[in-house]
Structures are given as structure tokens and as C-alpha cells.
Enzyme design. Structure first.
Site: not given
Length: 334
Positions: A115, A261, A291
């Protein structure tokens, strides 16, 4: 001598998993409920035989086709940031140098981060250019998180998608990439972790048999404690941003756009409200992507610039946070 982002492009697999299909798999959730929980309507899924290094080759060919000002022979360093490298050795970046037809004079390294991987890789690239070790760095970020998700894990299947981003970083006479604030807390590793793979937990025969209905989970299996990840994000991201602004002698009002993010719609909205960031200065694009782990920030930057949300001269604060635990942020001048 500083560094700046010369160009960004990205590759998305063809297969789309939308909320209607997920609702048929998990009938207890309507498409509307899935969107309300995640902020996502669809996500891209890599083909069964496609791993991140395959996506990297495709994405790089597309990049050079789209950006004719840069040639392969101009590249003098390659950084590949993914949590799914091909092998324990050699570095996947070395294999990619050959597959991509890049010069043998380049440096090539893997950064196995998730991430926050774009921030960490950008820090390394900035340092390489500032030290005059490189002039043009090809920076690849992407994962195939869907390959480590159990087919019956509704929470993770709702969240994650696959993608690969290509960022070209080069020399600049000005400081277009600002200071960095980074952090690590490995005590949080069990809250977002891929089990049943690599040296610490090898995929045994018993493991493969146990998950035979899921293709043996040959790449391992991702587990997440969502509440812990939310708490971590709320605890670490706001003070990280505050520290970075103080370091750069800026205020929240000096920032033209915030690109975080793209963890989930819920986490992003809670962070935005907690930090009192106006909606018009907070960019999200996970609705049709999900994501995509290390690829979320460069893809969002690319889309923000295409949409005119990040214009020349703007200050854009980017922040990555998640698996590790690991976090980092910097400010870009477009």
C-alpha cells in the site's frame, strides 16, 4: 538537482468483476450494499495465468507507445514494486530488464512493498537521481491481489482489483518532489497478511489440499482484520500529514489536491472528514478500479491530471498506508 515525474500510464486487465456479479455470488449483499460498504462498483481481475511481471511487460510497452518522447535506451534504472515477485531469486526486475528489451547498462531492483510502495519507491528514485546515480528511472508498481483472495471471502473480493502503473521519473532543475515522511510498525503485520507462502510458511501439501476448491491457493491466502486496518489508518495518517506539512512549512490550505492510497471508500471518507479536507480537494477514483494496492496512487495521479484536477504548478500531497504496517507521504509540484 532534483527529480520530477515526467509521465504516468497504467494497464488494467480486461476481466471486470462488478457488483451485480458479486451479489449473485454473495446473495446476502445487494449491489447497492456492496457500493455503500466499499465505494466500489467494479474491479479488474488478472487472467488466471497472468502475474504482475506479465502485467509489467504489457504496461511498459503501452507506456512507450503512448510517450514517444522517451525511448527504452534512455532508461538507466528500473524499480519494480510489487508484493508478488516471480521468485526468491533472481530479482524480478532483472528478468524484466531482459523481457522489456532495456539496456544492460541499467540498474534493476525489486521493492516488495504494498500500500505504501509507491511512496517508498518514489523516495528511492528521488535519491538515485539526486545522487546522480540515474537520470531516467522506469518505476513499475502493481499487484495481483485477487490471486491471494479466497473465493468465499466476500469482504476482500469486494475491495481488491488488479492493475499495473508505469511512472517515468527524471532529472529536474527544481524540487518537484518534496520531503518525505515515512514510518513502519511491524507489530501490525498480522492484521493484513498473506499466509501459506514463501519461507516462513511454505505452501505444504496439506495446505494445497485444504484449499483445493480455490485452486490450492498456490500464491498464499490474504487475511485482513478490517477494524484494525481502519484504526491504524486513523491513528497514523492525520499526524503523518501534519508532520509533512510542518516539514515543508506549508498549511492544509496550501495544498491544491490530496491523493491518498485508495484503500476503500469508507476509509477515505472517514479520513477526509477527520482531517477536514474539502471534497473538491480530495481525489478518489476507486469506484471502477477497487483497491489496486501499490498501483492506486500513480493511477489516481494520472486520472487526476487527465481530469484537470491536478494542473501545472499545483501542489499535490500523496500518502500511502497499509500492509506492513507501513506508511509514507510527500508533496509533488506538478
Amino acid at each position: 538537482m532534483g527529480a520530477f515525474i515526467k509521465a504516468i500510464s497504467y494497464y488494467l486487465p480486461e476481466k471486470i468483476l462488478n457488483n451485480e456479479e458479486l451479489s449473485r455470488i454473495f446473495p446476502e449483499y445487494t449491489p447497492e450494499e456492496i457500493f455503500r460498504r466499499t465505494g466500489i462498483k467494479e474491479r479488474r481481475i488478472a487472467a488466471d495465468d497472468e502475474i504482475p511481471s506479465d502485467s509489467a511487460v504489457i504496461a511498459t510497452e503501452q507506456f512507450f507507445a503512448q510517450h514517444s518522447f522517451c525511448k527504452k535506451e534512455d532508461i538507466d534504472f528500473l524499480i519494480f514494486t510489487t508484493e508478488m515477485v516471480d521468485r526468491r531469486g533472481p530479482a524480478t526486475a532483472c528478468i524484466l530488464q531482459n523481457k522489456m528489451g532495456l539496456p544492460t547498462t541499467i540498474g534493476a531492483i525489486d521493492i516488495p512493498m504494498g500500500c505504501s510502495g509507491f511512496i517508498y519507491g518514489l523516495l528511492v528514485a528521488n535519491s538515485l537521481i539526486s545522487s546522480k546515480a540515474a537520470k531516467n528511472i522506469l518505476f513499475l508498481t502493481g499487484d495481483a491481489a485477487t490471486k491471494v483472495i479466497h473465493p468465499q471471502d466476500h469482504e476482500l473480493r469486494m475491495l481488491f482489483g488488479d492493475a499495473m502503473a508505469v511512472t517515468l521519473i527524471g532529472e529536474s532543475d527544481s524540487t518537484d518532489i518534496g520531503s518525505f515522511v515515512i514510518g513502519t510498525d511491524g507489530s501490525g503485520a498480522p492484521n493484513l497478511i498473506v499466509e501459506g507462502c514463501c519461507g516462513a510458511e511454505k505452501p505444504t501439501r496439506e495446505w494445497l489440499d485444504k484449499y483445493s476448491e480455490a485452486g490450492g491457493m498456490a500464491y498464499g491466502m490474504l487475511g485482513m482484520k478490517g477494524t484494525e486496518i481502519l484504526n491504524f489508518s486513523l491513528k497514523k495518517v492525520p499526524p503523518m500529514v501534519k508532520e509533512l506539512l510542518e516539514k515543508e512549512k506549508l498549511t492544509m490550505e496550501d495544498i491544491d489536491l490530496f491523493v491518498f492510497h485508495q484503500a476503500s471508500g469508507f476509509i477515505l471518507e472517514v479520513l477526509r472528514r477527520k482531517m477536514k479536507i474539502p471534497k473538491e480537494k480530495f481525489f478518489t477514483n476507486l469506484e471502477y478500479l477497487g483497491n489496486t494496492v501499490a498501483a492506486t496512487i500513480p493511477i489516481a495521479l494520472c486520472d487526476a491530471m487527465k481530469a484537470g484536477k491536478a494542473k501545472k504548478g499545483d501542489k499535490v500531497l500523496i500518502a500511502g498506508f497499509g500492509i506492513g504496517y507501513s506508511w509514507g507521504a510527500t508533496i509533488l509540484t506538478i
